[in-house]
Scaffold this motif. Structure first.
Motif, PDB file in Angstrom:
ATOM      1  N   GLU A 270      -6.601 -12.113   3.148  1.00 28.98           N
ATOM      2  CA  GLU A 270      -5.253 -11.576   2.896  1.00 28.98           C
ATOM      3  C   GLU A 270      -5.335 -10.154   2.355  1.00 28.98           C
ATOM      4  N   VAL A 271      -6.305  -9.879   1.474  1.00 30.03           N
ATOM      5  CA  VAL A 271      -6.462  -8.519   0.944  1.00 30.03           C
ATOM      6  C   VAL A 271      -6.794  -7.546   2.076  1.00 30.03           C
ATOM      7  N   GLN A 272      -7.702  -7.937   2.973  1.00 31.12           N
ATOM      8  CA  GLN A 272      -8.096  -7.040   4.055  1.00 31.12           C
ATOM      9  C   GLN A 272      -6.906  -6.723   4.952  1.00 31.12           C
ATOM     10  N   ARG A 273      -6.094  -7.769   5.248  1.00 37.96           N
ATOM     11  CA  ARG A 273      -4.920  -7.521   6.096  1.00 37.96           C
ATOM     12  C   ARG A 273      -3.921  -6.614   5.391  1.00 37.96           C
ATOM     13  N   ALA A 274      -3.690  -6.810   4.089  1.00 36.65           N
ATOM     14  CA  ALA A 274      -2.744  -5.955   3.360  1.00 36.65           C
ATOM     15  C   ALA A 274      -3.235  -4.528   3.285  1.00 36.65           C
ATOM     16  N   VAL A 275      -4.569  -4.340   3.042  1.00 36.59           N
ATOM     17  CA  VAL A 275      -5.130  -2.971   2.992  1.00 36.59           C
ATOM     18  C   VAL A 275      -5.014  -2.292   4.343  1.00 36.59           C
ATOM     19  N   ASP A 276      -5.282  -3.047   5.446  1.00 34.38           N
ATOM     20  CA  ASP A 276      -5.172  -2.455   6.791  1.00 34.38           C
ATOM     21  C   ASP A 276      -3.744  -2.020   7.071  1.00 34.38           C
ATOM     22  N   ALA A 277      -2.773  -2.866   6.680  1.00 27.58           N
ATOM     23  CA  ALA A 277      -1.363  -2.505   6.925  1.00 27.58           C
ATOM     24  C   ALA A 277      -0.980  -1.271   6.131  1.00 27.58           C
ATOM     25  N   TRP A 278      -1.412  -1.231   4.886  1.00 30.92           N
ATOM     26  CA  TRP A 278      -1.072  -0.064   4.031  1.00 30.92           C
ATOM     27  C   TRP A 278      -1.739   1.197   4.567  1.00 30.92           C
ATOM     28  N   SER A 279      -3.009   1.094   4.976  1.00 30.70           N
ATOM     29  CA  SER A 279      -3.724   2.265   5.523  1.00 30.70           C
ATOM     30  C   SER A 279      -3.073   2.749   6.811  1.00 30.70           C
ATOM     31  N   THR A 280      -2.648   1.815   7.667  1.00 33.76           N
ATOM     32  CA  THR A 280      -1.978   2.200   8.914  1.00 33.76           C
ATOM     33  C   THR A 280      -0.716   2.994   8.626  1.00 33.76           C
TER      34      THR A 280
ATOM     35  N   ILE B  10       6.100   2.492   2.531  1.00 32.59           N
ATOM     36  CA  ILE B  10       4.770   2.660   1.923  1.00 32.59           C
ATOM     37  C   ILE B  10       4.709   1.946   0.572  1.00 32.59           C
ATOM     38  N   SER B  11       5.779   2.096  -0.205  1.00 33.18           N
ATOM     39  CA  SER B  11       5.802   1.439  -1.519  1.00 33.18           C
ATOM     40  C   SER B  11       5.740  -0.075  -1.383  1.00 33.18           C
ATOM     41  N   ALA B  12       6.484  -0.623  -0.395  1.00 32.14           N
ATOM     42  CA  ALA B  12       6.458  -2.072  -0.203  1.00 32.14           C
ATOM     43  C   ALA B  12       5.076  -2.532   0.230  1.00 32.14           C
ATOM     44  N   ALA B  13       4.442  -1.744   1.144  1.00 32.94           N
ATOM     45  CA  ALA B  13       3.089  -2.114   1.586  1.00 32.94           C
ATOM     46  C   ALA B  13       2.094  -2.030   0.448  1.00 32.94           C
ATOM     47  N   GLU B  14       2.273  -1.005  -0.391  1.00 27.08           N
ATOM     48  CA  GLU B  14       1.358  -0.877  -1.536  1.00 27.08           C
ATOM     49  C   GLU B  14       1.554  -2.043  -2.511  1.00 27.08           C
TER      50      GLU B  14
ATOM     51  N   ALA C 130      -0.496  -6.896  -4.862  1.00 22.84           N
ATOM     52  CA  ALA C 130      -0.365  -8.336  -5.143  1.00 22.84           C
ATOM     53  C   ALA C 130      -1.516  -9.115  -4.537  1.00 22.84           C
ATOM     54  N   ALA C 131      -1.900  -8.715  -3.292  1.00 26.67           N
ATOM     55  CA  ALA C 131      -3.026  -9.418  -2.655  1.00 26.67           C
ATOM     56  C   ALA C 131      -4.311  -9.172  -3.412  1.00 26.67           C
ATOM     57  N   VAL C 132      -4.501  -7.932  -3.887  1.00 25.52           N
ATOM     58  CA  VAL C 132      -5.711  -7.618  -4.667  1.00 25.52           C
ATOM     59  C   VAL C 132      -5.737  -8.453  -5.948  1.00 25.52           C
ATOM     60  N   GLU C 133      -4.583  -8.541  -6.614  1.00 25.43           N
ATOM     61  CA  GLU C 133      -4.530  -9.324  -7.846  1.00 25.43           C
ATOM     62  C   GLU C 133      -4.831 -10.801  -7.575  1.00 25.43           C
ATOM     63  N   GLN C 134      -4.241 -11.335  -6.477  1.00 21.23           N
ATOM     64  CA  GLN C 134      -4.520 -12.724  -6.124  1.00 21.23           C
ATOM     65  C   GLN C 134      -5.989 -12.922  -5.774  1.00 21.23           C
ATOM     66  N   ASP C 135      -6.563 -11.902  -5.067  1.00 21.58           N
ATOM     67  CA  ASP C 135      -7.988 -11.984  -4.718  1.00 21.58           C
ATOM     68  C   ASP C 135      -8.851 -11.961  -5.983  1.00 21.58           C
ATOM     69  N   ARG C 136      -8.460 -11.098  -6.955  1.00 22.77           N
ATOM     70  CA  ARG C 136      -9.224 -11.034  -8.209  1.00 22.77           C
ATOM     71  C   ARG C 136      -9.155 -12.375  -8.952  1.00 22.77           C
ATOM     72  N   LEU C 137      -7.961 -12.937  -8.991  1.00 20.29           N
ATOM     73  CA  LEU C 137      -7.830 -14.225  -9.668  1.00 20.29           C
ATOM     74  C   LEU C 137      -8.634 -15.306  -8.963  1.00 20.29           C
ATOM     75  N   ALA C 138      -8.576 -15.307  -7.620  1.00 20.91           N
ATOM     76  CA  ALA C 138      -9.336 -16.320  -6.883  1.00 20.91           C
ATOM     77  C   ALA C 138     -10.833 -16.119  -7.069  1.00 20.91           C
ATOM     78  N   SER C 139     -11.278 -14.827  -7.055  1.00 18.86           N
ATOM     79  CA  SER C 139     -12.707 -14.556  -7.255  1.00 18.86           C
ATOM     80  C   SER C 139     -13.147 -14.993  -8.643  1.00 18.86           C
ATOM     81  N   ASP C 140     -12.294 -14.666  -9.628  1.00 15.82           N
ATOM     82  CA  ASP C 140     -12.638 -15.087 -10.994  1.00 15.82           C
ATOM     83  C   ASP C 140     -12.699 -16.610 -11.095  1.00 15.82           C
ATOM     84  N   ALA C 141     -11.734 -17.293 -10.457  1.00 13.11           N
ATOM     85  CA  ALA C 141     -11.734 -18.748 -10.511  1.00 13.11           C
ATOM     86  C   ALA C 141     -12.968 -19.317  -9.826  1.00 13.11           C
ATOM     87  N   ALA C 142     -13.364 -18.712  -8.674  1.00 15.95           N
ATOM     88  CA  ALA C 142     -14.567 -19.193  -7.983  1.00 15.95           C
ATOM     89  C   ALA C 142     -15.812 -18.960  -8.832  1.00 15.95           C
TER      90      ALA C 142
END
Length: 1015
Positions: A496-506, A553-557, A562-574
């Motif tokens: 999900e983070v990779q897809r959100a970053v790709d959309a924001w970069s595009t 751009i603001s919405a994509a960011e 949010a995806a980064v935060e969720q990824d951080r939480l999931a990584s921390d939980a793992a």
């Protein structure tokens, strides 16, 4: 304040004593506290906080959670901290409350909370306080910071950074109130509000009181007017609805004047009726006096006639009284003669009885002392002496008879005791013969059970170790599933983070690509280009794609963040799940649950067997001790019985010898009687009969002589008197009371006759002109009653008029005073109400800020100013905090708002809109600003040590670099900064590190690494 050394033992995850040397990091100024999740990094800061304040920020004072779970029952729990403050070096040692086994017996006992504070003196460490309460009091003086202030300025604990930034106004008010101690302002507002309520109540009560007084005064005035004017309804006084208070007060004053006039009129009427009553009473008294005298004259005439008719009876009473007086002179002689005759009869009866008794005891009985009775007095006295001598000789034999009974009883008792002692000795000798064999058997069993306690202790230790490993194995099996789920969730969040970053970069690339088209759209021929300044535009850019807006751009960011935060939480939980599983597997020793359960059953059986052997050993040992004690007791008892047997046998022989001697003496003394006592009773009764006969004969002779003398005296007195014989004298005798009654009756008759004649003479002289018929007093009484009724009516009228006047005057005065008080209270209430409403945040306070909020808002402005100095640098000039006192929605508390000003947009936005990294930087700046202001308020305390416990993992590389530069600035001036983190980049940038490592057995250890200094 500067920290030097911390020692943790049996605290949190630390079992053995672990030492942290903060002075070793002084040269670097900043060091990293690192370690795996759960190893105990934050527990190092918990130890610092507990040593200084007796509590930790994470546990909220639950001391029992501070003791390490790895501790055995006898292991100590201790925290020691050395620090410098007030120019001196201090050392504080604390131990929390915990349960430990009792030193004697079973069960546990509570080990109390202990504390010790020492100061370093030239001669060494010197104690300052040794009780927790005394240590806390002294540390408050030394530190100058409360625990809340300490957590905000020195120990910036986990989850406390963003709490102040993102808090609502009410939550921020609570925290600032704790730090700056402004609760007293809240009390000021409460006191003012209470005074406002009291003033309102007093004003309302005083107004009601004045109205009530005026109503009562008007009611009384109406009664006054109705009495004066029968038809008063036409001129009824207007009520309060039509008249003001002043007009009603004036009417009350006029009513008082009318009432006073009525009192004066009633007083004159009362005086006239009193004078009339006095005249009627005087006439009545004169008529009553004349009537009474006339009645007395009639009554005295009748009384004198009655007394004169009773003269004959009084003469007979005088003769009877004279004869009784003469006979009374011979009463003593007559009584003496009668007494002598009575005594003679009694003496005759006694003599006859004594003769009969003497004859009865004089019959022969074979005793040398018996014989006939002679009534000659000399023979009777000789017989008395003979019997007395025989009684004297029998007394000694009587004592021997009593002793013989006692000694015979002793002989019987000693015989029984001797037999009992012999039987007891024989039984003990037979029982003792079995003791040696029993002792040998018990000693053999004790030898077989030796070492049972050692085997039990070893089995207990093995079972406890196996229990911990089995629990860890079960926990590892459970955590394995959680680890797999957490790893899967982390993979999903990474996608999900990779897809959100790709959309924001595009969108960013499209925005950059479309920037030239936007600029070309604004070009005008002849006008300079905003980029290059040329006035010619030969080839303006063109594009077909729709432009990308700032909102997109603001919405994509936002989605990316949010995806980064969720990824951080999931990584921390793992990571936490993996670490937890690895730790549990390590504690289990790599063995499976099934294998450990089999070993558990074997250990339980071994422990049960060892426990049974220990119990049997204690039982056999107790039995061995009991048998030995019993054998010693039997030996002592046998020795005592032998001595008792010899003593009893000797006593029995002596008693038998004494009894034989007494028996010979008693047989000789009792003669033919059954006992010596019987013979003594017989002799005593005979002697008593002889003595009574002698005494009766003497008394009879004396009574005969006395009776003759008394009769001669009475005959001589009768011959000399006026009486014919002794019988006439006896008839004339009267009792003393009767003679007094006769004399009294005669005297009273004579006195009554004289008194009545004198009183009658006096009345006849006074009533010479008065008729014999008595005057009638009834008309005079009627006149008095009429006059008295008139007085009562006038008095009642006067009293009612005075009471009404007094009541009206009192009501008017009280109403006037109350009216003045209402004006004063109204002014006071207006001032107090306005002040209380303003301080409480009510109208006319348009900002809805309380006094406490106003004071804290000034403190918050200083905190924001101090925080912006760091936030401007950390955000590269983009962000700046701003205090807001805008009105909150829906009536919430206002005055403590925080906003973030974005220099890129020039607009303010709430702190909740910041990304995770931006929130961390802003919270760090705000925390540091808060620390500076709190420190200044605490007296300008110098802070040479600072700890930051927060998740740096939410920062990207550039933001992390900014945060590190900010932390690097904090160590200027000799300050030491400790940072807790497991971010790899920070490990590379901070060579001075404090490693907290969890051992395979469970407890954690502390290792320090300080880079060597280079010249």
């Amino acid at each position: 304040m500067k920290l030097h050394k911390l020692v943790l033992e049996g605290f949190g995850p630390f079992l053995e004593a672990q030492t942290v040397d903060f002075d070793a990091f002084t040269a670097d100024g900043i060091f990293l506290i690192t370690g795996r999740t759960g190893a105990g990094k934050s527990s190092v800061l918990d130890g610092v906080c507990y040593a200084l304040y007796g509590g930790v920020p994470r546990y909220d004072g639950a001391e029992r959670r501070l003791r390490s779970d790895h501790c055995e029952p006898d292991d100590p729990t201790r925290v020691t901290l050395e620090f410098s403050a007030e120019g001196e070096r201090w050392r504080v040692t604390r131990s929390p409350e915990f349960e430990r086994p009792k030193r004697r017996g079973g069960g546990t006992t509570k080990e109390p909370h202990r504390a010790l504070l020492e100061v370093l003196a030239p001669e060494g460490w010197t104690g300052v306080a040794a009780r927790p309460v005394d240590v806390a009091t002294r540390l408050d003086e030394v530190l100058g910071l409360t625990q809340q202030q300490f957590l905000q300025v020195i120990l910036l604990a986990q989850n406390r950074f963003a709490r102040f930034l993102l808090a609502k106004n009410d939550e921020r008010l609570s925290l600032l109130r704790t730090l700056f101690g402004t609760r007293s302002f809240e009390q000021y507002a409460a006191d003012l509000d209470e005074r406002r309520k009291d003033a309102a109540q007093r004003l309302a009560a005083e107004g009601v009181e004045v109205a009530t007084l005026l109503d009562e005064a008007e009611r009384l005035a109406a009664e006054l007017d109705s009495d004066d004017t029968p038809d008063a309804t036409a001129g009824a006084a207007p009520t309060e609805t039509s008249l003001g208070v002043s007009e009603r007060l004036a009417r009350a004053v006029r009513a008082v004047e009318r009432a006073d006039y009525r009192v004066e009129t009633a007083a004159r009427e009362r005086e006239d009726s009193n004078a009339l009553l006095d005249r009627a009473l005087s006439a009545q008294r004169e008529a009553a006096t004349l009537h009474d005298r006339q009645q007395d004259r009639v009554r005295l005439r009748r009384r004198l006639a009655d007394l004169e008719a009773d003269d004959g009876r009084i003469s007979e009473l005088r003769e009877e009284s004279s004869a009784a007086s003469e006979a009374e002179t011979m009463r003593g002689a007559i009584d003496a003669a009668e007494t002598a005759r009575t005594a003679l009869a009694a003496a005759t009866k006694r003599s006859e009885t004594a003769v009969e008794t003497a004859l009865r005891h004089a019959e022969p009985s074979g005793d040398p002392a018996s014989g006939g009775v002679s009534f000659d007095r000399g023979a009777l006295v000789a017989r008395d002496d003979e019997l007395t001598a025989l009684l004297s000789r029998g007394e000694s034999a009587l004592s021997a008879e009593v002793d013989l009974e006692r000694v015979a009883a002793d002989v019987e008792r000693l015989t029984v005791a001797l037999a009992r002692i012999g039987a007891d000795r024989d039984r003990l000798l037979e029982g003792r013969a079995e003791v040696p064999e029993l002792v040998r058997g018990l000693d053999e069993r004790l030898t077989q059970l030796a070492g049972a306690e050692t085997r039990q202790s070893a089995a207990l230790a093995a079972r406890d170790d196996l229990r911990r490993r089995l629990e860890a194995a079960r926990r590892a099996a459970h955590l394995l599933e959680e680890r797999d789920r957490a790893d899967l969730a982390a993979l999903v969040r990474a996608d999900e983070v990779q897809r959100a970053v790709d959309a924001w970069s595009t969108l960013l690339r499209r925005r950059l690509a479309g920037a030239a088209v936007e600029l070309a759209h604004d070009l005008v021929d002849g006008e300079p280009c905003a980029v290059c300044g040329a006035r010619e535009h030969p080839q303006p850019a063109r594009g077909d794609d729709s432009p990308v807006t700032d909102e997109q751009i603001s919405a994509a960011e936002d989605r990316k963040n949010a995806a980064v935060e969720q990824d951080r939480l999931a990584s921390d939980a793992a990571r936490v799940a993996r670490d937890g599983h690895a730790l549990a597997a390590a504690l289990a020793g790599g063995e499976s649950v099934e294998a450990l359960e089999v070993r558990w059953d074997e250990t339980e059986q071994a422990l049960a067997s060892a426990t049974a052997e220990v119990a049997e050993y204690e039982s056999v040992h107790a039995e061995r001790t009991r048998v030995a004690d019993l054998d010693a007791a039997i030996a002592d008892r046998l020795e005592g019985l032998s001595e008792e047997f010899a003593d009893t046998r000797q006593a029995l022989a002596l008693a038998e010898q004494k009894a034989e001697g007494l028996r010979v003496e008693v047989i000789a003394a009792r003669g033919d009687f059954g006992s010596v006592a019987a013979r003594q009773r017989d002799l005593r009764s005979r002697r008593d009969a002889v003595r009574e006969l002698v005494a009766a004969q003497d008394a009879l002779e004396a009574a005969v002589a006395h009776e003759g003398e008394a009769g001669a005296v009475v005959a001589g007195l009768v011959a000399e008197s006026t009486f014919a014989d002794i019988d006439a004298v006896v008839r004339a005798l009267r009792p003393a009371a009767e003679r007094r009654r006769l004399d009294t009756t005669i005297a009273e008759h004579d006195a009554a006759v004289a008194s009545v004649r004198q009183r009658l003479l006096d009345l006849e002289l006074l009533l010479v002109d008065a008729p014999d018929e008595p005057l009638d007093p009834a008309p005079f009484a009627v006149a008095v009653d009429e006059a008295r009724e008139a007085v009562q009516r006038s008095t009642a009228v006067h009293a009612a008029a005075r009471a009404l006047a007094d009541r009206l005057r009192d009501l008017a005065q009280r109403a006037d005073a109350g009216h003045a008080a209402v004006a004063t209270l109204s002014d006071e209430h207006a001032v107090i109400a306005r002040l209380a409403d303003t301080v409480a945040g009510r109208a006319p306070n348009t900002r809805r800020m309380t006094l406490e909020t106003f004071v804290l808002a000034a403190e918050l402005e200083e905190i924001v100013a101090a925080a912006n100095l760091r936030l401007d640098h950390m955000s590269s000039g983009r962000y700046r905090l701003q205090h807001s006192d805008a009105l909150a929605a829906r009536g919430a508390a206002s005055g403590l708002g925080l906003e973030v000003v974005d220099a890129f947009t020039g607009r303010s936005r709430p702190p909740q809109s910041l990304s995770g990294g931006e929130t961390f930087l802003t919270s760090l700046a705000l925390a540091l600003g808060l620390a500076e202001v709190v420190t200044a308020r605490a007296g300008g305390i110098r802070l040479d040590t600072l700890f930051i416990d927060e998740g740096f993992g939410s920062l990207d590389d550039d933001t992390l670099d900014l945060a590190m530069r900010t932390l690097d600035e904090l160590r200027q001036g000799g300050r030491t900064v400790g940072v807790i983190s497991h971010v790899g980049a920070m490990k590379d940038q901070l060579p001075a590190q404090l490693h907290v490592v969890a051992t395979p057995r469970g407890p954690s250890v502390v290792r320090q690494s300080v880079p060597a200094l280079t010249s």
